[in-house]
Design a protein around this motif. Structure first.
Motif, mmCIF file in Angstrom:
data_model
loop_
_atom_site.group_PDB
_atom_site.id
_atom_site.type_symbol
_atom_site.label_atom_id
_atom_site.label_comp_id
_atom_site.label_asym_id
_atom_site.label_seq_id
_atom_site.Cartn_x
_atom_site.Cartn_y
_atom_site.Cartn_z
ATOM 1 N N UNK A 49 29.226 -16.360 6.621
ATOM 2 C CA UNK A 49 28.316 -15.280 7.038
ATOM 3 C C UNK A 49 29.109 -13.992 7.259
ATOM 4 N N UNK A 50 30.183 -14.094 8.040
ATOM 5 C CA UNK A 50 30.916 -12.875 8.390
ATOM 6 C C UNK A 50 31.656 -12.287 7.182
ATOM 7 N N UNK A 51 32.131 -13.138 6.276
ATOM 8 C CA UNK A 51 32.791 -12.603 5.072
ATOM 9 C C UNK A 51 31.812 -11.811 4.214
ATOM 10 N N UNK A 52 30.608 -12.372 4.050
ATOM 11 C CA UNK A 52 29.586 -11.644 3.287
ATOM 12 C C UNK A 52 29.257 -10.322 3.987
ATOM 13 N N UNK A 53 29.132 -10.433 5.303
ATOM 14 C CA UNK A 53 28.767 -9.245 6.071
ATOM 15 C C UNK A 53 29.860 -8.175 5.986
ATOM 16 N N UNK A 54 31.107 -8.655 6.010
ATOM 17 C CA UNK A 54 32.229 -7.715 5.987
ATOM 18 C C UNK A 54 32.234 -6.886 4.715
ATOM 19 N N UNK A 55 31.800 -7.497 3.626
ATOM 20 C CA UNK A 55 31.808 -6.784 2.354
ATOM 21 C C UNK A 55 30.870 -5.572 2.407
ATOM 22 N N UNK A 56 29.815 -5.668 3.225
ATOM 23 C CA UNK A 56 28.846 -4.573 3.312
ATOM 24 C C UNK A 56 29.048 -3.688 4.541
ATOM 25 N N UNK A 57 29.298 -4.307 5.669
ATOM 26 C CA UNK A 57 29.347 -3.542 6.917
ATOM 27 C C UNK A 57 30.595 -3.872 7.732
ATOM 28 N N UNK A 58 31.790 -3.565 7.218
ATOM 29 C CA UNK A 58 33.005 -3.947 7.953
ATOM 30 C C UNK A 58 33.082 -3.287 9.334
ATOM 31 N N UNK A 59 32.521 -2.069 9.442
ATOM 32 C CA UNK A 59 32.597 -1.349 10.727
ATOM 33 C C UNK A 59 31.916 -2.143 11.843
ATOM 34 N N UNK A 60 30.779 -2.801 11.504
ATOM 35 C CA UNK A 60 30.053 -3.564 12.527
ATOM 36 C C UNK A 60 30.891 -4.754 13.003
ATOM 37 N N UNK A 61 31.707 -5.265 12.085
ATOM 38 C CA UNK A 61 32.534 -6.416 12.462
ATOM 39 C C UNK A 61 33.643 -6.034 13.431
#
Lengths: 474, 351
Positions: B186-198
């Protein structure tokens, strides 16, 4: 004070003995019903995913690396095929460590020739005790394969050597004469993916390969054994794995993971000292040691059984060899039970002490001698007119009729949830065998277990000879 | 009474189980024929689909649409497989054909109402059917009662580049999900789009170390500007897991400014940190840390010694020279054996 007459003493003693026989039978069957209910619940909530491609897509990126440990003693016939099939497993990151445990046949030479092995140096730490290693072999053509030659020390010693040489966080102990389905590791690793911190061990289903079409260490198609003995064992394995282990896994009281296919967290296995020497039940002993270790330290942990990963094994086809195997299993269970007997019913060990050890007490320790006692006493007393028909029927119900229910119910579980028996004729045959095994085979099996008890009491050691034909010929 | 009850109950159980088995065998006889028919249908449909992807005939397309529409479950399974082997324009055409056949709608419905396994399959399969309706269905599925379905939906949404936020609800779920490695997906996919939120996730000390370290790994993979500073800010974390993650990610990042932190980690109290730091030195290639690595060859922990040896071997001629020297002067000691074994392993992999 009036002394009771000898007739009254004999009658009351007989009453007590019969009560114990019936009560033990009831307790055993009660446990079986509980197992059935739990196994049904588990299979209904955790339906195994049948599509291997989907599993790969879902888990390949997050699967932990695994070291397969393959102890081999006099496996010249099948070792190259077995290792070849293991090297072809469908899993992203693994190594195969084959341990030649001082074989007296050409096992080592077969591996050297089959894989073009050369001596290599491998850095390792003596993590757990084992016999000295003679040489480590590797081959540039098979970078995932490590072969180690060592002095004979038994299966547990060979597995300990494998643990020492392994470098991955999880190891999988596999018998050299077993065949893993290509996606078995991918399925078995799921608990380590879902709960990597708490999961310390995972067991998988073992099935009988006799009668299956096998080529070069791969099961090409399912088939039933041709002999009655093989068929009996097929039903037994279904009952043991699909019912008992799945149920205890759901209750978190699993006390055994088969030595033929089990995954363990390396760090935890090292913490408990690896496999114990001087027992023929090293697989059960390791699991019990892990329970004890984790409970003593009040750590939250999981030991899980997954119904789907299938490891195929060759079952003995002769009564003599099977008898030896069963006596040995019984001895192994008793050795572990009495080594860790202080865990029984102790609140500190929670459900392991009550359910896990309670089950071993009723089914493995008390069950066989009491059932055999029943076989001797009940018909004799009834024949002599000293026993009512009700007693006779209750005993027959508990030992024969209820057995049919338990065996057929485990087949029902298999058919509803897994459907690994492809032909209807095979399914019908297995149903018939599930009935027939209760009339003769079960009783003989009890005698073997009684022999195991006797051997345990006499301090018998050793495995006995296990003659095999090798998969090449099945 | 009890004794006769045992007989009756046992007999009843045995009879019921045998009757059930008989019913199952009969059911299998019927369903077996159906399964064979379905397998044949599937085979024919697969061939037709592959043929249509080759030549794209409109007539064939209409026939395939009708076949797909007839059995949504069969179509979904088949399409998921075909999508895996088709690339580019073929994927788009296939998605459009399937959407016209109503398969997209079938999957969205399965996501809303199906059993758990179907919902999970649907959440993953919808990656091939991007549309506002799909986004909406996935958004709802993020709140599914099953964590697996929720995360699969979140991962698919993140894969679309959708504006899914790592809101409190989702984060709470990630935390509740415990240590599962699925949160990495989940977080890897998310990082590709929204790294700042991570980055916010990494810095949130209220979250579990597990979620924070996975987020840190995901951020590093994106190469987001400021990652080095983020890693350095966590250097003194009291959590060993975080320090291990910092060492690992400094190694991955390979920035020379990470070397001082790595150097300090080589003497950390926890062996896990020292081991990961030694590994990072090998990746960074910081020759100045060679002497510290040599000292670690005497570490009490085997993994630290092993990783230090490996790292020395990666430092080039100087590292190899040091290992050779140790192998020569301390041959019979742990130090000498470590050096000898590492050199042998290095030579083997070089060969």
């Amino acid at each position: 004070m009036i002394m009771p007459s000898p007739e009254i003493i004999v009658a009351s003693t007989l009453d007590t003995v019969l009560f114990i026989v019936i009560a033990t039978g009831l307790a055993q069957n009660g446990l079986y019903v509980l197992q059935l209910v739990l196994a049904m619940q588990e299979l209904a909530t955790q339906r195994p995913e049948k599509r291997a491609g989907l599993l790969w897509r879902r888990y390949a990126d997050i699967s932990p690396p695994i070291s397969l440990l393959v102890p081999a003693y006099n496996e010249e016939l099948s070792i190259v095929d077995s290792l070849s099939s293991m090297l072809a497993l469908n899993y992203p990151d693994f190594e195969v460590i084959a341990v030649n445990d001082g074989s007296t046949d050409g096992t080592l030479q077969a591996m050297i020739d089959g894989f073009g092995l050369k001596p290599v140096i491998r850095h390792y730490s003596e993590a757990v005790p084992h016999q000295p290693l003679r040489c480590v072999y590797g081959s540039p053509q098979y970078p995932k394969l490590v072969v180690v030659d060592k002095a004979n020390g038994g299966k547990s010693d060979a597995l300990n050597a494998g643990i020492t040489l392994s470098r991955f966080p999880i190891f999988c102990a596999v018998d050299a004469d077993s065949i893993l389905e290509s996606d078995a590791l991918l399925r078995a690793a799921q608990p380590f993916i879902d709960d990597p911190v708490r999961t310390v061990a995972v067991g998988g289903t073992i099935r009988i390969a006799n009668g299956c079409r096998i080529e070069r260490g791969r099961v090409l198609s399912f088939g039933l054994p041709r002999s009655l003995l093989g068929l009996f064992q097929t039903v037994e394995y279904l009952r043991a794995f699909l019912m008992a282990r799945l149920a205890w896994s759901r209750m978190r009281t699993l006390t055994i993971i088969s030595g033929a296919f089990g995954l363990f967290k390396r760090q935890t296995a090292i913490a408990v000292g690896g496999y114990s020497h001087g027992t023929v039940g090293e697989d059960m002993e390791l699991v019990v040691k892990i329970h004890r270790y984790m409970r003593d330290r009040r750590q939250d942990y999981r030991i899980t059984f997954v119904p789907e990963p299938v490891c195929w094994t060759e079952a003995p086809e002769s009564w003599r060899v099977l008898g030896r195997q069963r006596s040995r299993w019984q001895r192994g269970a008793l050795e572990t039970f009495f080594r860790h007997g202080d865990m029984l019913f102790r609140p500190k060990y929670g459900r392991i002490g009550v359910v896990g050890f309670g089950h071993v007490l009723i089914v493995d320790v008390l069950g066989p001698p009491i059932e055999v006692l029943g076989y001797l006493l009940v018909p004799m007393l009834w024949f002599l007119g000293l026993l009512s028909v009700d007693y006779l029927l209750a005993f027959l119900a508990l030992t024969f009729v209820f057995g049919i229910f338990v065996s057929v119910a485990s087949l029902i579980l298999e058919e509803i949830e897994l459907q690994r028996v492809p032909r209807i004729s095979d399914l019908a045959l297995l149903t018939l065998v599930a009935v027939v095994e209760n009339f003769g085979y079960r009783q003989i099996s009890n005698l073997w277990r009684l022999r195991g008890l006797w051997q345990y009491l006499r301090g018998h050691q050793g495995w006995g000879v296990m003659s095999r034909v090798g998969f090449r010929h099945t | 009474m009890l004794l006769s009850g045992i007989w009756t109950v046992s007999l009843g159980f045995a009879a019921v189980s045998l009757a059930t088995m008989l019913v199952l065998i009969l059911t299998r006889a019927v369903s077996g024929r159906r399964a064979r028919r379905k397998a044949e249908q599937r085979e024919m449909l697969l061939l037709a689909l592959l043929g249509w992807l080759e030549d794209g005939g409109a007539e064939n397309g209409a026939a395939i649409r009708r076949s797909l529409a007839r059995d949504g479950r069969l179509a979904t399974g088949l399409l998921t497989e075909v999508f895996e082997i088709v690339r580019g324009d073929g994927q788009l055409r296939l998605a459009a054909l399937a959407e016209e056949a109503g398969i997209g709608e079938w999957i969205r419905r399965a996501l809303r109402k199906g059993p758990v396994r179907d919902r999970l399959d649907a959440a993953e399969a919808l990656i091939w059917f991007p549309s506002p309706k799909t986004t909406e269905a996935l958004r709802l599925a993020v709140s599914d009662v099953q964590d697996d379905v929720s995360f699969a939906a979140a991962a698919t949404l993140a894969g679309f580049g959708s504006e899914l936020t790592l809101d409190e609800r989702l984060l709470e779920r990630l935390g509740r999900f415990g240590s599962s490695r699925r949160i990495e997906l989940v977080l890897n996919r998310f990082a590709a789009q929204r790294p700042d939120a991570l980055v916010d996730v990494v810095l949130d000390e209220a979250l579990s170390d597990r979620v924070r370290t996975v987020a840190l790994d995901a951020v590093t993979q994106t190469g987001l500007p400021g990652t080095l500073e983020l890693l350095l800010s966590l250097e003194a974390s009291p959590s060993a897991d975080i320090r291990v993650a910092v060492a690992r990610n400094l190694g991955t990042l390979g920035h020379p400014d990470g070397a001082p932190t790595i150097g300090r980690y080589l003497t950390d109290d926890r062996w896990e940190v020292r081991s990961k730091a030694a590994e990072a030195v090998g990746r960074l290639g910081t020759i100045e840390l060679g002497p510290a690595l040599c000292a670690l060859l005497l570490d009490e922990n085997w993994w630290v010694r092993h990783r230090a040896g490996e790292a020395l071997a990666k430092l080039g001629d100087l590292g190899i020279e040091a290992l050779n020297e140790m192998a020569a002067i301390a041959a019979q000691t742990t130090l000498g054996q470590t050096a000898t074994h590492i050199l042998a392993e290095r030579n083997r992999s070089a060969a």
